[in-house]
Scaffold this active site. Sequence first.
Site, PDB file in Angstrom:
ATOM      1  N   HIS A   1       0.875  -1.182   0.000  1.00 32.69           N
ATOM      2  CA  HIS A   1       0.000   0.000   0.000  1.00 32.69           C
ATOM      3  C   HIS A   1       0.911   1.232   0.000  1.00 32.69           C
ATOM      4  CE1 HIS A   1      -3.725   2.148   1.483  1.00 32.69           C
ATOM      5  NE2 HIS A   1      -2.816   2.978   1.937  1.00 32.69           N
TER       6      HIS A   1
ATOM      7  N   HIS B   1       1.895   5.324  -0.850  1.00 35.09           N
ATOM      8  CA  HIS B   1       1.471   6.713  -1.067  1.00 35.09           C
ATOM      9  C   HIS B   1       2.570   7.416  -1.846  1.00 35.09           C
ATOM     10  CE1 HIS B   1      -2.247   7.251   1.398  1.00 35.09           C
ATOM     11  NE2 HIS B   1      -1.882   6.063   1.798  1.00 35.09           N
TER      12      HIS B   1
ATOM     13  N   CYS C   1      -4.236  10.164   4.903  1.00 29.26           N
ATOM     14  CA  CYS C   1      -4.823   9.791   6.182  1.00 29.26           C
ATOM     15  C   CYS C   1      -4.954  11.043   7.040  1.00 29.26           C
ATOM     16  CB  CYS C   1      -3.948   8.751   6.870  1.00 29.26           C
ATOM     17  SG  CYS C   1      -4.551   8.326   8.507  1.00 29.26           S
TER      18      CYS C   1
ATOM     19  N   ASN D   1      -2.552   8.418  -2.462  1.00 28.03           N
ATOM     20  CA  ASN D   1      -2.064   7.064  -2.754  1.00 28.03           C
ATOM     21  C   ASN D   1      -1.377   7.063  -4.124  1.00 28.03           C
ATOM     22  OD1 ASN D   1      -4.747   6.465  -1.066  1.00 28.03           O
ATOM     23  ND2 ASN D   1      -3.371   4.750  -0.894  1.00 28.03           N
TER      24      ASN D   1
HETATM   25  N1  COA Z   1     -18.341   2.853  14.382  1.00 28.96           N
HETATM   26  C1  COA Z   1     -19.220   3.672  15.008  1.00 28.96           C
HETATM   27  N2  COA Z   1     -19.151   3.978  16.330  1.00 28.96           N
HETATM   28  C2  COA Z   1     -18.136   3.433  17.020  1.00 28.96           C
HETATM   29  C3  COA Z   1     -17.196   2.606  16.424  1.00 28.96           C
HETATM   30  C4  COA Z   1     -17.311   2.310  15.044  1.00 28.96           C
HETATM   31  N3  COA Z   1     -16.442   1.518  14.401  1.00 28.96           N
HETATM   32  N4  COA Z   1     -16.305   2.222  17.353  1.00 28.96           N
HETATM   33  C5  COA Z   1     -16.678   2.793  18.514  1.00 28.96           C
HETATM   34  N5  COA Z   1     -17.791   3.506  18.329  1.00 28.96           N
HETATM   35  C6  COA Z   1     -18.546   4.277  19.339  1.00 28.96           C
HETATM   36  C7  COA Z   1     -18.889   3.393  20.513  1.00 28.96           C
HETATM   37  O1  COA Z   1     -20.144   2.759  20.301  1.00 28.96           O
HETATM   38  C8  COA Z   1     -18.947   4.400  21.638  1.00 28.96           C
HETATM   39  O2  COA Z   1     -20.160   5.124  21.539  1.00 28.96           O
HETATM   40  P1  COA Z   1     -20.932   5.622  22.838  1.00 28.96           P
HETATM   41  O3  COA Z   1     -20.009   6.606  23.492  1.00 28.96           O
HETATM   42  O4  COA Z   1     -22.170   6.228  22.288  1.00 28.96           O
HETATM   43  O5  COA Z   1     -21.144   4.387  23.651  1.00 28.96           O
HETATM   44  C9  COA Z   1     -17.834   5.376  21.267  1.00 28.96           C
HETATM   45  O6  COA Z   1     -17.662   5.244  19.870  1.00 28.96           O
HETATM   46  C10 COA Z   1     -16.518   5.104  21.978  1.00 28.96           C
HETATM   47  O7  COA Z   1     -16.158   3.756  21.780  1.00 28.96           O
HETATM   48  P2  COA Z   1     -14.633   3.231  21.895  1.00 28.96           P
HETATM   49  O8  COA Z   1     -14.643   1.747  21.794  1.00 28.96           O
HETATM   50  O9  COA Z   1     -13.975   3.879  23.074  1.00 28.96           O
HETATM   51  O10 COA Z   1     -13.982   3.693  20.527  1.00 28.96           O
HETATM   52  P3  COA Z   1     -13.057   4.944  20.247  1.00 28.96           P
HETATM   53  O11 COA Z   1     -13.797   6.206  20.479  1.00 28.96           O
HETATM   54  O12 COA Z   1     -11.751   4.750  20.917  1.00 28.96           O
HETATM   55  O13 COA Z   1     -12.876   4.805  18.663  1.00 28.96           O
HETATM   56  C11 COA Z   1     -12.122   3.999  16.567  1.00 28.96           C
HETATM   57  C12 COA Z   1     -12.102   3.805  18.076  1.00 28.96           C
HETATM   58  C13 COA Z   1     -11.074   3.130  15.921  1.00 28.96           C
HETATM   59  C14 COA Z   1     -13.495   3.591  16.013  1.00 28.96           C
HETATM   60  C15 COA Z   1     -11.871   5.493  16.271  1.00 28.96           C
HETATM   61  O14 COA Z   1     -10.657   5.871  16.847  1.00 28.96           O
HETATM   62  C16 COA Z   1     -11.857   5.811  14.824  1.00 28.96           C
HETATM   63  O15 COA Z   1     -12.879   5.739  14.165  1.00 28.96           O
HETATM   64  N6  COA Z   1     -10.698   6.230  14.270  1.00 28.96           N
HETATM   65  C17 COA Z   1     -10.565   6.566  12.884  1.00 28.96           C
HETATM   66  C18 COA Z   1      -9.425   5.816  12.307  1.00 28.96           C
HETATM   67  C19 COA Z   1      -9.328   5.955  10.799  1.00 28.96           C
HETATM   68  O16 COA Z   1     -10.303   5.877  10.094  1.00 28.96           O
HETATM   69  N7  COA Z   1      -8.105   6.193  10.279  1.00 28.96           N
HETATM   70  C20 COA Z   1      -7.869   6.297   8.900  1.00 28.96           C
HETATM   71  C21 COA Z   1      -7.783   4.994   8.214  1.00 28.96           C
HETATM   72  S1  COA Z   1      -6.534   3.913   8.816  1.00 28.96           S
HETATM   73 ZN    ZN Z   2      -3.271   4.817   2.865  1.00 26.10          ZN
END
Ligand code: COA
Ligand code: ZN
Length: 309
Positions: free
Chosen positions: A207, A209, A240, A249
């Site tokens: 993968h 970029h 990202c 990418n």
């Molecule tokens: N989709 C929707 N809601 C989500 C979720 C998901 N995949 N994962 C967690 N949640 C919600 C939980 O239900 C919880 O909700 P509530 O407060 O209403 O109960 C809340 O988020 C917190 O949950 P938690 O398990 O502590 O997750 P988090 O907040 O630490 O989130 C990720 C973890 C990974 C989902 C988050 O960090 C994220 O989406 N990051 C983006 C990463 C990304 O896309 N990077 C680019 C590509 S690699």
């Molecule tokens: Zn990427």
Amino acid sequence: MSDTIRIYEVGPRDGLQNEAAHLSADEKLKLIAALARAGLTTIEATSFVHPRAVPQLADADEVMSRALAENGEQVELVGLVLNEKGYDRAVAAGCRRVACGVAVSETFSQRNTRMSTAEAFAACERIAERARADGVWLRAYLMTAWVCPFEGRIVPQKAVAYARRLWDIGVDELSIGDTVGHADPLSVGRLLEQIGRRTDMSRLAVHLHDTQVLGLANATTAISAGVRIFDSSVGGLGGCPFAPGAAGNLATEDLVFLAYKLGLGTGVDFARLWEAVALAEKLVGRPIGGRIRSWWEAHAPDEPQFSIM
Ligand code: COA
Ligand code: ZN
């Protein structure tokens, strides 16, 4: 060794997750359909992450279920899931192919997913167990395999060990990521060769970029190392939101052209791919396109041999 490469198109996911323009579900479906028409047979359609973290992809559930209904027959559609909640959402949308991931860099892992690498491994293990039980195809990403935007250069032995650990979880495909686009061709070739010795090279992807314009050079050494699965993005969209400095990418059109020059088939119809680039450009509202674009636009009319590559 295979004389074709498989392109894993990430435009609708990696490509759109960092765009200022937020596309509607209808627009995303048009893009996916255009990519399918161009002959791209594996498309990462969206990402089931937190809608607040990546608002551009907040409609993942709708996009996946509609894309499956419209293009699911001819295209393998994949959803990114970084935790079990994401897996639940993907499966509820009808998705049968998911991608999970772990970063080699601890700092990037925390910034990207609010998880330590240990927690990310644990999440992948749970997703893999569920996927196995459900008969769902699973890819894993190894993110920041060469360089981390916060920690700098990654020690190759650490990347090799993490790759091995992900492989041993029992994934169907492993994609080694230059998340920020700062890798160099020699390091790319060396690391992929090392990882390939301990995995099945035919299920190893890379993968890339194109941040520092070494995407094609890196792809070339990956091909030399035996890799035949490449992630790329239409028009070179991508980046990202949690990796400062990461540009797009490797562009799908650049990769298809490179493969053509090396005598490797891709099954992509180059003329139709340009239709997808033009559509993506219209949708994101800014100029895009890989490095081959200006040459292609100047010379394509004289080069009738380009069709299915
Ligand atoms: N989709 C929707 N809601 C989500 C979720 C998901 N995949 N994962 C967690 N949640 C919600 C939980 O239900 C919880 O909700 P509530 O407060 O209403 O109960 C809340 O988020 C917190 O949950 P938690 O398990 O502590 O997750 P988090 O907040 O630490 O989130 C990720 C973890 C990974 C989902 C988050 O960090 C994220 O989406 N990051 C983006 C990463 C990304 O896309 N990077 C680019 C590509 S690699
Ligand atoms: Zn990427």
